[in-house]
Design a protein around this motif. Structure first.
Motif, short mmCIF file in Angstrom:
data_model
loop_
_atom_site.label_atom_id
_atom_site.label_comp_id
_atom_site.label_asym_id
_atom_site.label_seq_id
_atom_site.Cartn_x
_atom_site.Cartn_y
_atom_site.Cartn_z
N MET A 99 0.93 -1.27 -0.02
CA MET A 99 -0.03 0.04 0.03
C MET A 99 0.84 1.14 0.08
O MET A 99 1.85 1.31 0.71
N ILE A 100 0.46 2.29 -0.83
CA ILE A 100 1.32 3.29 -0.85
C ILE A 100 0.46 4.52 0.32
O ILE A 100 -0.52 4.72 0.13
N VAL A 101 1.61 4.78 0.96
CA VAL A 101 1.07 5.72 2.10
C VAL A 101 1.13 7.26 1.71
O VAL A 101 2.28 7.83 1.00
N ARG A 102 0.00 8.11 1.57
CA ARG A 102 -0.02 9.47 1.14
C ARG A 102 0.68 10.10 2.28
O ARG A 102 0.33 10.29 3.35
N PRO A 103 1.61 11.18 1.75
CA PRO A 103 2.39 11.93 2.72
C PRO A 103 1.44 12.84 3.30
O PRO A 103 0.47 13.31 2.94
N ARG A 104 1.82 12.99 4.78
CA ARG A 104 0.90 13.88 5.55
C ARG A 104 1.47 15.27 5.42
O ARG A 104 2.52 15.55 5.07
N LYS A 105 0.82 16.16 6.05
CA LYS A 105 1.01 17.48 5.91
C LYS A 105 2.35 17.98 6.41
O LYS A 105 3.11 18.76 6.07
N GLU A 106 2.94 17.11 7.64
CA GLU A 106 4.05 17.49 8.13
C GLU A 106 5.35 16.99 7.38
O GLU A 106 6.22 17.76 7.11
N ASP A 107 5.06 16.11 6.29
CA ASP A 107 6.05 15.72 5.58
C ASP A 107 6.32 16.78 4.08
O ASP A 107 7.32 16.99 3.91
N HIS A 108 5.14 17.47 3.84
CA HIS A 108 5.26 18.42 2.74
C HIS A 108 6.08 19.65 3.55
O HIS A 108 6.76 20.13 3.00
N LEU A 109 5.81 19.76 4.83
CA LEU A 109 6.27 20.90 5.35
C LEU A 109 7.82 20.67 5.47
O LEU A 109 8.70 21.89 5.23
N VAL A 110 8.10 19.46 6.00
CA VAL A 110 9.88 19.59 5.91
C VAL A 110 10.44 19.35 5.01
O VAL A 110 11.38 19.98 4.69
N ILE A 111 9.72 18.96 3.77
CA ILE A 111 10.37 18.85 2.59
C ILE A 111 10.37 20.35 2.06
O ILE A 111 11.32 20.96 1.40
N GLY A 112 9.39 21.07 2.23
CA GLY A 112 9.30 22.56 1.69
C GLY A 112 10.24 23.32 2.37
O GLY A 112 10.92 24.01 1.78
N LYS A 113 10.26 23.14 3.79
CA LYS A 113 11.43 23.84 4.35
C LYS A 113 12.58 23.73 4.05
O LYS A 113 13.61 24.66 3.88
N TYR A 114 13.29 22.35 3.87
CA TYR A 114 14.58 22.37 3.57
C TYR A 114 15.02 22.78 2.16
O TYR A 114 15.95 23.01 1.51
N THR A 115 14.02 22.25 1.19
CA THR A 115 14.08 22.83 -0.42
C THR A 115 14.13 24.45 -0.39
O THR A 115 15.11 24.83 -0.94
N GLY A 116 13.48 24.85 0.36
CA GLY A 116 13.62 26.53 0.49
C GLY A 116 14.80 26.86 0.95
O GLY A 116 15.52 27.86 0.60
N LYS A 117 15.71 26.17 1.97
CA LYS A 117 17.07 26.63 2.42
C LYS A 117 18.12 26.49 1.25
O LYS A 117 18.85 27.33 1.15
N VAL A 118 17.79 25.25 0.56
CA VAL A 118 18.88 24.99 -0.63
C VAL A 118 18.58 26.20 -1.48
O VAL A 118 19.70 26.60 -2.02
N ILE A 119 17.42 26.53 -1.95
CA ILE A 119 17.26 27.61 -2.75
C ILE A 119 17.80 28.91 -2.43
O ILE A 119 18.31 29.78 -3.11
N THR A 120 17.43 29.25 -1.34
CA THR A 120 18.16 30.36 -0.58
C THR A 120 19.51 30.35 -0.84
O THR A 120 20.13 31.30 -1.38
N GLY A 121 20.27 29.17 -0.72
CA GLY A 121 21.71 29.13 -0.88
C GLY A 121 21.84 29.37 -2.43
O GLY A 121 22.94 30.35 -2.82
N VAL A 122 21.09 28.84 -3.59
CA VAL A 122 21.38 29.07 -4.79
C VAL A 122 21.48 30.60 -5.05
O VAL A 122 22.27 31.40 -5.70
N GLY A 123 20.49 31.38 -4.30
CA GLY A 123 20.19 32.72 -4.56
C GLY A 123 21.46 33.52 -4.08
O GLY A 123 22.03 34.58 -4.84
N LEU A 124 21.89 32.95 -2.94
CA LEU A 124 23.06 33.71 -2.47
C LEU A 124 24.47 33.54 -3.57
O LEU A 124 25.31 34.50 -3.36
N LEU A 125 24.43 32.40 -3.68
CA LEU A 125 25.49 32.02 -4.75
C LEU A 125 25.42 33.05 -6.10
O LEU A 125 26.75 33.15 -6.41
N MET A 126 24.47 33.32 -6.44
CA MET A 126 24.26 34.26 -7.49
C MET A 126 25.12 35.95 -7.27
O MET A 126 25.23 36.71 -8.03
#
Lengths: 500, 197
Positions: free
Chosen positions: A1-28
């Motif tokens: 059975m595939i488990v649908r991600p919960r809100k907390e999963d989206h939040l943690v992925i969003g948070k850390y993806t945001g951090k990496v993209i902030t790093g890309v912006g600073l690199l520019m």
């Protein structure tokens, strides 16, 4: 059975993806400062727009995705591949705004090529682009070589336990030091030391070759970045043929071969274990396969009488093959010369070298020397088993920093990734052939993209069908992240729509 | 299944939008002034090896003087008269030939093409080498004389007002989000771990 991600999963992925993209912006900020110093004002505006877009995404997601949950393994994989995808979309802005890209897809192709240290590009009129944009191209490939997640780990993550999971998701699994952030910093320490020495050597050589000081410095820095990251971007469309210099070639070969070595090997040498270079399974495997492919190419070129003497022949063959094998992509011949001068034997030898690639946990791509070594040892072990008495215990080991005994799980893992690479190579070759390209040329180009090499025989061009551009982007992404992270991202997307 | 379809349709439409929105208008790029062009020489190196060619192109980058001779690179691509910053139509990659000639002749070139300049357009006549024995097998032209056909010029690339306004607006928004993140965004952060000694 595939488990649908919960809100907390989206939040943690969003948070850390945001951090990496902030790093890309600073690199520019680095290319923006380059343009400010050199008075390229329209390019400065391009970078202000691009930095702002990255920061809006980065801060916006961090604001929306507030959570105390730490990363799990699957989160780490999704963050790594998702960050690379988002960084490609936003990192393409400076390319697109420059007016040198035919479509936004072309701009994304170039950025994915940079991050994955491939080196193929669709940017047009490279010889007239600004210093700022050239700095961004090379910084992309240098940062991509170390891993953009490594950058974020170094500067933006505050020692979370989950950081290691993102690090592994980016295709690196060596822990040089007990703490992953310390490991990321160790990688930077080694890279920055090489950056200083390599740039200085190329700068002095450039001056001696007749370049102006500013151009000699920038070319030295960029060629170093292209070499060390095994990226293959160069500031001029002539690539490294621009310099017409044996010294420049030798220095760049030393840098890209060093760049293609495992960071664990670098760390071992850095900490005094110099004999590791001679004993490591990856350096041994690399030496053998490089010698074989150079011999094949030399044989073909000698037979065709392409070069006037043996020394010239060896110089050309060794440079292109070493560049291909380390998945760098520097070239001292025209792209089309692979077809019009080197012919089928040369193309085939280069394709094999690119397909094998260099070391794991380095900036290089391809199947990797360690997997070739493991598969070869397992093959030999099976032969020894077959010819030994039934009661005999046959064990095989290889040396990678320390001695490792071959186990079935290890061999299966090596075979799985190797087969995945071979399937990807075949897919890119078949699609190219279906679009009307010669099979050998389509295979050369497809392998070049999927192994993150960047050598071209002329198939890659702005006029290439959009489907092939998309396929090459995905191939570069899969090849660099070694499949698992991208598959995890796909699984995440599926679980959102199909999970329960 | 419906979810699947929605996902696929959204992906295809999104991809098509990116490609369509990003397409630049294409016109007719400037053709090469040479017969054979640099691309022609690369395509059929054996045919032209050792023959005398007359080659016209934009001097790119810099001159690299090596003793009594020098290297210059001449581009005969779609940008040899006008570069992208000046509004040239995109016409593919750069294309050109390295030329080895006396340093005195190379000295006639005063402007080299780069971001801020359109280089001098010059004509050289010389011997084409598919794999030059003197220069490590490089494909090149050995010329004895050079003539400046059209002097180069500064290529202006002024700031576009629309882009400047967009830059200011986005920068302000990024600043506002940074401030908001400082005020509200830290609540979700994990407290640094204290190492127990």
């Amino acid at each position: 059975m595939i488990v649908r991600p919960r809100k907390e999963d989206h939040l943690v992925i969003g948070k850390y993806t945001g951090k990496v993209i902030t790093g890309v912006g600073l690199l520019m900020v680095v290319p923006m400062i380059t343009s400010i110093v050199l008075g390229e004002w329209d390019t400065v505006v391009d970078f202000v727009i691009s930095i702002a877009a990255c920061l809006i995404f980065g801060f916006g997601t961090q604001l929306l995705c507030r959570t105390e949950k730490d990363l799990s393994w699957s989160h780490g994989l999704v963050v790594a591949s998702g960050s690379w995808g988002m960084a490609t979309v936003l990192g393409a802005l400076p390319h697109w705004l420059s007016g040198h890209e035919g479509t936004y897809l072309d701009a994304m192709f170039d950025v994915m090529s940079g991050y994955t240290t491939t080196g193929l590009y669709l940017l047009q009129d490279l010889d007239h682009v600004s210093y700022g944009l050239n700095m961004w191209r090379h910084l992309l490939t240098y940062a991509g070589g170390q891993g953009i997640v490594v950058i974020a780990l170094t500067f933006l993550f505050k020692g979370t336990a989950g950081a290691y999971k993102v690090y592994v998701g980016e295709g690196k699994d060596e822990r040089l030091l007990p703490n992953v952030v310390q490991t990321a910093r160790a990688i930077w320490l080694v890279s920055l030391a090489w950056l200083g020495v390599g740039t200085l050597a190329l700068f002095i050589t450039g001056m001696a070759l007749g370049q102006e000081p500013v151009r000699a410095f920038l070319h030295g820095l960029w060629v170093f970045m292209g070499a060390w990251s095994t990226g293959g971007f160069a500031p001029q469309s002539y690539n490294t043929m621009w310099y017409h210099s044996l010294t420049y070639e030798v220095i760049s070969v030393v840098i890209f071969i060093a760049g293609s070595f495992n960071f664990a090997l670098h760390w071992a040498v850095w900490t005094g274990k110099r004999k590791e270079i001679l004993r490591n399974v990856e350096t041994v495997s690399f030496s053998i396969t490089l010698t074989l492919t150079v011999l094949i190419a030399t044989f073909g070129l000698a037979k065709a009488g392409v070069y006037p003497d043996a020394m010239t022949l060896f110089r050309k063959a060794f440079y292109q093959l070493a560049s291909g094998h380390t998945t760098t992509g520097f070239s001292t011949i025209y792209s089309r010369a692979f077809v019009t001068q080197w012919g089928p034997v040369g193309v085939m030898a280069t394709t094999i070298a690119m397909a094998i690639g260099a070391s794991a946990c380095s900036t290089a791509g391809g199947i990797k020397g360690i997997r070739m070594g493991v598969i070869f040892k397992a093959f030999m072990q099976d032969i020894r088993k077959a010819i030994s008495p039934e009661s005999a215990v046959v064990r095989a080991k290889y040396h990678h920093v320390h001695d490792v005994y071959l186990e079935d799980g290890l061999v299966r893992s090596a075979m799985t990734i190797t087969i995945a690479y071979l399937v990807l190579y075949a897919l890119t070759a078949i699609v190219g052939t279906l679009y009307g390209y010669d099979f050998l040329q389509a295979a050369f180009e497809g392998v070049s993209a999927a192994s993150n090499t960047g050598l071209s025989c002329g198939v890659t061009s702005p006029g290439m069908p959009a489907v092939m551009k998309v396929l090459y982007i995905v191939a570069m992404w899969l090849g660099r992240l070694e499949f698992m992270s991208v598959f995890a991202l796909a699984g995440y997307a599926v679980s959102i729509v199909r999970g329960k | 299944m419906r979810h699947w379809l929605r996902l696929v349709v959204a992906f295809v439409l999104g991809g098509a939008l990116v490609m369509a929105a990003g397409c630049r208008a294409q016109g007719t790029p400037e053709p090469s002034p040479n017969t054979p062009s640099s691309s022609g020489l690369v395509e059929e190196p054996k045919k032209y090896d050792g023959s005398t060619v007359t080659f016209t192109g934009e001097a790119i980058g810099e001159v690299m003087v090596r003793g009594e001779n020098a290297w210059v690179h001449l581009n005969d691509d779609a940008y040899y008269l006008k570069n992208v910053e000046e509004g040239a139509q995109l016409g593919g990659y750069n294309a050109g030939m390295p030329v080895w000639l006396p340093a005195g002749e190379a000295g006639k070139i005063t402007t080299f093409g780069d971001y801020k300049h359109e280089g001098d357009v010059v004509t050289v006549t010389g011997e084409f080498h598919a794999a030059c024995p003197e220069h490590g097998g490089d494909m090149d032209i050995h010329a004895t004389a050079l003539e400046v056909v059209q002097p180069g010029h500064r290529a202006a690339d002024p700031i576009k007002p629309g882009k400047a306004v967009l830059a200011v607006a986005l920068a302000l928004l990024a600043g506002a989000l940074f401030a908001a993140n400082r005020v509200w965004g830290q609540r979700g952060e994990i407290a640094p771990r204290v190492r127990k000694g």
